[in-house]
Motif scaffolding. Sequence first.
Motif, PDB file in Angstrom:
ATOM      1  N   ASN A  70       0.836  -1.203   0.000  1.00 37.01           N
ATOM      2  CA  ASN A  70       0.000   0.000   0.000  1.00 37.01           C
ATOM      3  C   ASN A  70       0.873   1.256   0.000  1.00 37.01           C
ATOM      4  O   ASN A  70       0.565   2.229  -0.688  1.00 37.01           O
ATOM      5  N   ALA A  71       1.955   1.234   0.778  1.00 38.98           N
ATOM      6  CA  ALA A  71       2.866   2.379   0.817  1.00 38.98           C
ATOM      7  C   ALA A  71       3.508   2.603  -0.554  1.00 38.98           C
ATOM      8  O   ALA A  71       3.621   3.740  -1.023  1.00 38.98           O
ATOM      9  N   VAL A  72       3.907   1.514  -1.215  1.00 38.51           N
ATOM     10  CA  VAL A  72       4.495   1.624  -2.562  1.00 38.51           C
ATOM     11  C   VAL A  72       3.456   2.183  -3.533  1.00 38.51           C
ATOM     12  O   VAL A  72       3.754   3.067  -4.346  1.00 38.51           O
ATOM     13  N   ARG A  73       2.229   1.685  -3.432  1.00 41.54           N
ATOM     14  CA  ARG A  73       1.155   2.170  -4.308  1.00 41.54           C
ATOM     15  C   ARG A  73       0.910   3.660  -4.095  1.00 41.54           C
ATOM     16  O   ARG A  73       0.795   4.423  -5.063  1.00 41.54           O
ATOM     17  N   LEU A  74       0.876   4.091  -2.831  1.00 40.75           N
ATOM     18  CA  LEU A  74       0.658   5.516  -2.550  1.00 40.75           C
ATOM     19  C   LEU A  74       1.813   6.376  -3.066  1.00 40.75           C
ATOM     20  O   LEU A  74       1.584   7.461  -3.615  1.00 40.75           O
ATOM     21  N   ARG A  75       3.056   5.888  -2.912  1.00 36.87           N
ATOM     22  CA  ARG A  75       4.205   6.647  -3.451  1.00 36.87           C
ATOM     23  C   ARG A  75       4.121   6.754  -4.969  1.00 36.87           C
ATOM     24  O   ARG A  75       4.417   7.798  -5.557  1.00 36.87           O
ATOM     25  N   ARG A  76       3.707   5.657  -5.629  1.00 33.57           N
ATOM     26  CA  ARG A  76       3.574   5.681  -7.087  1.00 33.57           C
ATOM     27  C   ARG A  76       2.494   6.673  -7.512  1.00 33.57           C
ATOM     28  O   ARG A  76       2.682   7.456  -8.453  1.00 33.57           O
ATOM     29  N   ILE A  77       1.360   6.661  -6.807  1.00 38.84           N
ATOM     30  CA  ILE A  77       0.274   7.595  -7.120  1.00 38.84           C
ATOM     31  C   ILE A  77       0.739   9.031  -6.924  1.00 38.84           C
ATOM     32  O   ILE A  77       0.471   9.905  -7.766  1.00 38.84           O
ATOM     33  N   GLU A  78       1.450   9.288  -5.832  1.00 41.06           N
ATOM     34  CA  GLU A  78       1.965  10.638  -5.578  1.00 41.06           C
ATOM     35  C   GLU A  78       2.972  11.051  -6.652  1.00 41.06           C
ATOM     36  O   GLU A  78       2.967  12.199  -7.112  1.00 41.06           O
ATOM     37  N   ALA A  79       3.832  10.134  -7.049  1.00 37.70           N
ATOM     38  CA  ALA A  79       4.820  10.432  -8.087  1.00 37.70           C
ATOM     39  C   ALA A  79       4.123  10.741  -9.412  1.00 37.70           C
ATOM     40  O   ALA A  79       4.503  11.684 -10.121  1.00 37.70           O
ATOM     41  N   GLU A  80       3.101   9.951  -9.751  1.00 36.91           N
ATOM     42  CA  GLU A  80       2.348  10.213 -10.986  1.00 36.91           C
ATOM     43  C   GLU A  80       1.649  11.561 -10.912  1.00 36.91           C
ATOM     44  O   GLU A  80       1.606  12.294 -11.907  1.00 36.91           O
ATOM     45  N   HIS A  81       1.118  11.893  -9.755  1.00 39.66           N
ATOM     46  CA  HIS A  81       0.446  13.176  -9.567  1.00 39.66           C
ATOM     47  C   HIS A  81       1.452  14.326  -9.733  1.00 39.66           C
ATOM     48  O   HIS A  81       1.162  15.318 -10.422  1.00 39.66           O
ATOM     49  N   ARG A  82       2.627  14.198  -9.142  1.00 37.42           N
ATOM     50  CA  ARG A  82       3.661  15.232  -9.299  1.00 37.42           C
ATOM     51  C   ARG A  82       4.082  15.345 -10.756  1.00 37.42           C
ATOM     52  O   ARG A  82       4.288  16.444 -11.274  1.00 37.42           O
ATOM     53  N   GLN A  83       4.193  14.211 -11.429  1.00 40.94           N
ATOM     54  CA  GLN A  83       4.588  14.211 -12.839  1.00 40.94           C
ATOM     55  C   GLN A  83       3.542  14.942 -13.685  1.00 40.94           C
ATOM     56  O   GLN A  83       3.891  15.743 -14.555  1.00 40.94           O
ATOM     57  N   ARG A  84       2.265  14.676 -13.424  1.00 44.39           N
ATOM     58  CA  ARG A  84       1.198  15.376 -14.158  1.00 44.39           C
ATOM     59  C   ARG A  84       1.243  16.873 -13.886  1.00 44.39           C
ATOM     60  O   ARG A  84       1.055  17.678 -14.791  1.00 44.39           O
ATOM     61  N   GLN A  85       1.482  17.231 -12.613  1.00 46.60           N
ATOM     62  CA  GLN A  85       1.568  18.650 -12.276  1.00 46.60           C
ATOM     63  C   GLN A  85       2.731  19.311 -13.009  1.00 46.60           C
ATOM     64  O   GLN A  85       2.612  20.433 -13.510  1.00 46.60           O
ATOM     65  N   MET A  86       3.872  18.642 -13.060  1.00 42.68           N
ATOM     66  CA  MET A  86       5.045  19.180 -13.764  1.00 42.68           C
ATOM     67  C   MET A  86       4.737  19.353 -15.250  1.00 42.68           C
ATOM     68  O   MET A  86       5.073  20.383 -15.844  1.00 42.68           O
ATOM     69  N   LYS A  87       4.114  18.357 -15.864  1.00 43.35           N
ATOM     70  CA  LYS A  87       3.770  18.461 -17.281  1.00 43.35           C
ATOM     71  C   LYS A  87       2.801  19.609 -17.502  1.00 43.35           C
ATOM     72  O   LYS A  87       2.927  20.363 -18.469  1.00 43.35           O
ATOM     73  N   HIS A  88       1.843  19.742 -16.598  1.00 41.87           N
ATOM     74  CA  HIS A  88       0.864  20.825 -16.704  1.00 41.87           C
ATOM     75  C   HIS A  88       1.560  22.184 -16.580  1.00 41.87           C
ATOM     76  O   HIS A  88       1.257  23.106 -17.353  1.00 41.87           O
ATOM     77  N   MET A  89       2.493  22.291 -15.662  1.00 41.06           N
ATOM     78  CA  MET A  89       3.218  23.561 -15.498  1.00 41.06           C
ATOM     79  C   MET A  89       4.088  23.842 -16.709  1.00 41.06           C
ATOM     80  O   MET A  89       4.170  24.993 -17.172  1.00 41.06           O
ATOM     81  N   GLN A  90       4.746  22.824 -17.275  1.00 39.52           N
ATOM     82  CA  GLN A  90       5.575  22.995 -18.457  1.00 39.52           C
ATOM     83  C   GLN A  90       4.716  23.418 -19.649  1.00 39.52           C
ATOM     84  O   GLN A  90       5.103  24.282 -20.438  1.00 39.52           O
ATOM     85  N   LEU A  91       3.552  22.832 -19.761  1.00 43.96           N
ATOM     86  CA  LEU A  91       2.637  23.176 -20.836  1.00 43.96           C
ATOM     87  C   LEU A  91       2.196  24.633 -20.712  1.00 43.96           C
ATOM     88  O   LEU A  91       2.151  25.366 -21.708  1.00 43.96           O
TER      89      LEU A  91
END
Length: 155
Positions: free
Chosen positions: A128-149
Amino acid sequence: LAVDEELADVTAASRMDPEHVHRTANQLCSEVERLKVFVTRKTDSADAGDKAEEEEEEEEKADPFGLAGASAFLEAASTELSKLKGEVVAVNDLYAQVLSFFGDTKRMPVHEWLGYISNFLVEIQKANAVRLRRIEAEHRQRQMKHMQLQQTQMR
């Protein structure tokens, strides 16, 4: 997943051996019975001695061996130990039903069986901890892409 919250006591229970508790309760019951006999004998001998030594202080006559309350304590201890033994029997019966439900025909020790469940819960927590870290990482990645866009659109 809230499995670890619902089964929070499994780890502690996996360290407890009901058979050991039952043996210890039986030993303590025997000791309490032995002490009851001792207290009764001392109290009876004190009563006989009271008649012969009437000059003693009133407090010493009432309780020459300091056993006031000992009988009541031993009765209470005996009652509690009997309850504990009954609870251990109930736990063993329930455990047998659980083993039967899961199709286990051999009599695996309770602490061993609960140890497997405890290990499973630890692994679920890790996953569950690994899953939550992956979800958080994906969320940060989307935010970064959104900011770059947004930055490329502003240029």
